[in-house]
Design a protein around this motif. Structure first.
Motif, PDB file in Angstrom:
ATOM      1  N   MET A 246       9.057   7.984  -5.007  1.00 53.39           N
ATOM      2  CA  MET A 246       8.204   7.076  -4.231  1.00 53.39           C
ATOM      3  C   MET A 246       7.410   7.835  -3.180  1.00 53.39           C
ATOM      4  N   ILE A 247       8.040   8.796  -2.533  1.00 54.02           N
ATOM      5  CA  ILE A 247       7.362   9.573  -1.491  1.00 54.02           C
ATOM      6  C   ILE A 247       6.258  10.435  -2.080  1.00 54.02           C
ATOM      7  N   LEU A 248       6.560  11.143  -3.168  1.00 59.54           N
ATOM      8  CA  LEU A 248       5.588  12.063  -3.752  1.00 59.54           C
ATOM      9  C   LEU A 248       4.445  11.320  -4.433  1.00 59.54           C
ATOM     10  N   ALA A 249       4.749  10.251  -5.165  1.00 61.82           N
ATOM     11  CA  ALA A 249       3.708   9.529  -5.891  1.00 61.82           C
ATOM     12  C   ALA A 249       2.774   8.764  -4.954  1.00 61.82           C
ATOM     13  N   SER A 250       3.265   8.405  -3.781  1.00 63.16           N
ATOM     14  CA  SER A 250       2.414   7.694  -2.819  1.00 63.16           C
ATOM     15  C   SER A 250       1.387   8.617  -2.172  1.00 63.16           C
ATOM     16  N   LYS A 251       1.642   9.937  -2.220  1.00 62.32           N
ATOM     17  CA  LYS A 251       0.750  10.951  -1.632  1.00 62.32           C
ATOM     18  C   LYS A 251       0.520  10.686  -0.153  1.00 62.32           C
ATOM     19  N   SER A 252       1.596  10.337   0.537  1.00 60.32           N
ATOM     20  CA  SER A 252       1.509   9.999   1.958  1.00 60.32           C
ATOM     21  C   SER A 252       2.035  11.147   2.814  1.00 60.32           C
ATOM     22  N   ARG A 253       1.244  11.554   3.799  1.00 58.89           N
ATOM     23  CA  ARG A 253       1.691  12.593   4.734  1.00 58.89           C
ATOM     24  C   ARG A 253       2.865  12.101   5.560  1.00 58.89           C
ATOM     25  N   MET A 254       2.812  10.845   5.961  1.00 63.28           N
ATOM     26  CA  MET A 254       3.873  10.280   6.783  1.00 63.28           C
ATOM     27  C   MET A 254       5.201  10.261   6.029  1.00 63.28           C
ATOM     28  N   GLY A 255       5.147  10.039   4.725  1.00 63.66           N
ATOM     29  CA  GLY A 255       6.361  10.033   3.923  1.00 63.66           C
ATOM     30  C   GLY A 255       7.019  11.398   3.876  1.00 63.66           C
ATOM     31  N   LEU A 256       6.215  12.464   3.770  1.00 64.40           N
ATOM     32  CA  LEU A 256       6.763  13.820   3.741  1.00 64.40           C
ATOM     33  C   LEU A 256       7.425  14.168   5.065  1.00 64.40           C
ATOM     34  N   VAL A 257       6.787  13.761   6.165  1.00 65.90           N
ATOM     35  CA  VAL A 257       7.393  13.986   7.486  1.00 65.90           C
ATOM     36  C   VAL A 257       8.724  13.248   7.587  1.00 65.90           C
ATOM     37  N   GLY A 258       8.743  11.991   7.117  1.00 65.85           N
ATOM     38  CA  GLY A 258       9.968  11.201   7.185  1.00 65.85           C
ATOM     39  C   GLY A 258      11.075  11.764   6.328  1.00 65.85           C
ATOM     40  N   LEU A 259      10.732  12.282   5.153  1.00 66.73           N
ATOM     41  CA  LEU A 259      11.747  12.839   4.262  1.00 66.73           C
ATOM     42  C   LEU A 259      12.507  13.971   4.929  1.00 66.73           C
TER      43      LEU A 259
ATOM     44  N   TRP B 222       0.843  -1.198   0.000  1.00 66.42           N
ATOM     45  CA  TRP B 222       0.000   0.000   0.000  1.00 66.42           C
ATOM     46  C   TRP B 222       0.877   1.247   0.000  1.00 66.42           C
ATOM     47  N   SER B 223       0.263   2.380  -0.322  1.00 63.43           N
ATOM     48  CA  SER B 223       1.021   3.599  -0.609  1.00 63.43           C
ATOM     49  C   SER B 223       1.787   4.183   0.578  1.00 63.43           C
ATOM     50  N   PRO B 224       1.196   4.331   1.789  1.00 66.59           N
ATOM     51  CA  PRO B 224       1.975   4.920   2.889  1.00 66.59           C
ATOM     52  C   PRO B 224       3.250   4.149   3.205  1.00 66.59           C
ATOM     53  N   PHE B 225       3.189   2.837   3.098  1.00 69.47           N
ATOM     54  CA  PHE B 225       4.380   2.027   3.339  1.00 69.47           C
ATOM     55  C   PHE B 225       5.414   2.286   2.249  1.00 69.47           C
ATOM     56  N   ALA B 226       4.953   2.431   0.994  1.00 69.80           N
ATOM     57  CA  ALA B 226       5.873   2.739  -0.100  1.00 69.80           C
ATOM     58  C   ALA B 226       6.593   4.052   0.152  1.00 69.80           C
ATOM     59  N   ALA B 227       5.887   5.025   0.747  1.00 66.52           N
ATOM     60  CA  ALA B 227       6.509   6.315   1.039  1.00 66.52           C
ATOM     61  C   ALA B 227       7.663   6.166   2.020  1.00 66.52           C
ATOM     62  N   LEU B 228       7.478   5.355   3.067  1.00 65.41           N
ATOM     63  CA  LEU B 228       8.558   5.170   4.049  1.00 65.41           C
ATOM     64  C   LEU B 228       9.694   4.347   3.464  1.00 65.41           C
ATOM     65  N   LEU B 229       9.384   3.421   2.555  1.00 64.27           N
ATOM     66  CA  LEU B 229      10.458   2.727   1.847  1.00 64.27           C
ATOM     67  C   LEU B 229      11.231   3.720   0.975  1.00 64.27           C
ATOM     68  N   GLY B 230      10.524   4.714   0.445  1.00 64.77           N
ATOM     69  CA  GLY B 230      11.198   5.772  -0.296  1.00 64.77           C
ATOM     70  C   GLY B 230      12.138   6.571   0.592  1.00 64.77           C
ATOM     71  N   VAL B 231      11.725   6.836   1.825  1.00 66.23           N
ATOM     72  CA  VAL B 231      12.599   7.530   2.778  1.00 66.23           C
ATOM     73  C   VAL B 231      13.853   6.690   3.039  1.00 66.23           C
TER      74      VAL B 231
END
Length: 419
Positions: A227-240, A193-202
């Protein structure tokens, strides 16, 4: 940068071939198999010692933090058994849950053990992650174009789902998925799923930042950001922001001028504190409102899990997640949050079994990051794990987080060898 030992070749090949393995729906199977194989090889090398060939010989005894992870995950298994016994779930369900532990929580100890004992260089893992980033960059145009070309969300589901797992999405191959709240496409790459992909991007960005070759570093960083931007995850942006900048600011802890600047900043809050608090509060509300339905469901799940833990099973929990009501869109109680999930499923015992080694691991990484650049990557990965734990059930994600866990073991070995 090429693998020189058998463990390095295994790790290198598994990381680099992540996309083909994903296309086969095999990633959920490969993760646990790799963990138990590498950990078994590590135990064999410890037992045989000098009798092992050079490229398999143990680098030394497991560091204390790795032993702590191993003990903690055994405690986690005991808590699971006691919870099943208390709620009379039967032998069949207990065996099924034990297999789930072997594919999930156990990996939190097995990969650090392999990283700490086997002859693995951090540079090999870093370069392999950057090569995976190049794969991602090559695949991304097809994924981005898919919804606009009328292609289906799901390509296929692998027959490997017969081995069992949390759900069919772990064995499915997707072009993209639609966000049910806005009906816009989101991309999850090789994650379920997308939020997990965002953290893998981080994680990809963190690995790439340590790469010395500029070309490979650029490929890894570009892939991680996409990966972070395309997942559209808030958690990914925080992690970045937090997981990359935080470790690089740690050396300031040892600088007197930084403490003086901090004291001046704290003093200035007497004048600006109220306005700053209002601004931060508005920012948090805007952050939560970005996906209000998701925020509401998660908060309700956490409240139900906490209340039922307090009232029904304080020490060893309920043994497993349970179906949720319509109020939380039938999401399982004990899901979407590692800490509330641990309290609900494994009680105080399971909660502490994860908390103690994680805090110890973070403390080691913080200390090393304050002294020099060696600790930046481990600390960033620890922050990713901590961030994931507040939005996901981390035990069902270890099959993709394993390069980070392996790096924590390598870092523990470096601390033991070089101080």
């Amino acid at each position: 940068m090429t693998p020189q030992t058998l463990p390095e070749r295994i790790v290198w090949s598994t990381i680099v071939w992540t996309w083909p393995l994903y296309a086969l729906g095999a990633l959920y199977v490969i993760g646990p198999v790799l963990a138990w194989s590498l950990a078994g090889l590590a135990c064999l090398s410890l037992y045989l010692g000098p009798a092992m060939r050079d490229d398999l010989r143990a680098t030394g005894a497991p560091p204390p933090i790795v032993i702590a992870w191993c003990v903690a995950m055994v405690v986690m298994l005991i808590a699971l058994w006691v919870g099943h016994l208390n709620w009379e779930m039967g032998i069949k369900q207990t065996i099924k849950s034990t297999v789930g532990w072997a594919k999930g929580w156990a990996l939190m100890a097995l990969f650090p053990l392999a990283g700490a004992v086997l002859p693995l260089r951090r540079e090999v893992v870093i370069r392999a992650q950057c090569k995976l980033g190049l794969w991602t960059l090559c695949v991304t145009p097809v994924l981005i174009a898919a919804p606009y070309l009328g292609l289906p969300e799901r390509i296929w589901t692998s027959p490997l789902k017969a081995v069992g797992g949390p759900g069919p999405e772990y064995f499915s191959v997707f072009f993209f998925t639609y966000d049910p709240s806005s009906w816009t496409p989101r991309w999850q790459f090789f994650a379920p799923w997308s939020p997990f992909a965002a953290l893998l991007g981080v994680c990809t960005v963190l690995f790439a930042l340590e790469e010395k070759h500029r070309g490979w570093r650029a490929a890894g960083m570009a892939a991680g950001v996409i990966m972070i931007l395309a997942s559209k995850s808030r958690m990914g942006l925080v992690g970045l922001v937090g997981c990359t900048l935080g470790p690089r600011l740690m050396p300031l802890v040892l600088r007197s001028w930084a403490w003086a600047a901090l004291a001046a900043l704290v003093a200035s809050l007497a004048v600006t504190g109220q306005g700053l608090a209002r601004t931060l509060g508005a920012g948090v509300m805007a952050f939560k409102s970005a996906r209000a339905d998701s925020t509401r469901v998660r908060a309700t799940l956490q409240r139900i899990a906490y209340e039922r833990w307090q009232e029904e099973a304080v020490w060893f929990g309920h043994g497993r997640v349970q179906p949720g009501p319509h109020l939380v869109e039938y999401m399982p109680i004990g899901s979407h949050h590692t800490w509330f999930g641990l309290l609900f499923v494994k009680g105080v015992v399971g909660f502490l079994a994860f908390l103690v080694p994680l805090v110890w691991q973070v403390a080691l990484a913080v200390q090393d990051a304050a002294r020099g650049p060696r600790g930046r990557l481990p600390l960033g990965l620890c922050l990713v794990i901590a961030l994931l734990s507040f939005g996901e059930n981390i035990e069902i994600e270890t099959y993709l987080l394993w390069p980070a866990l392996l790096m924590l073991g390598i870092h523990a070995r470096e601390l033991r060898s070089f101080g």
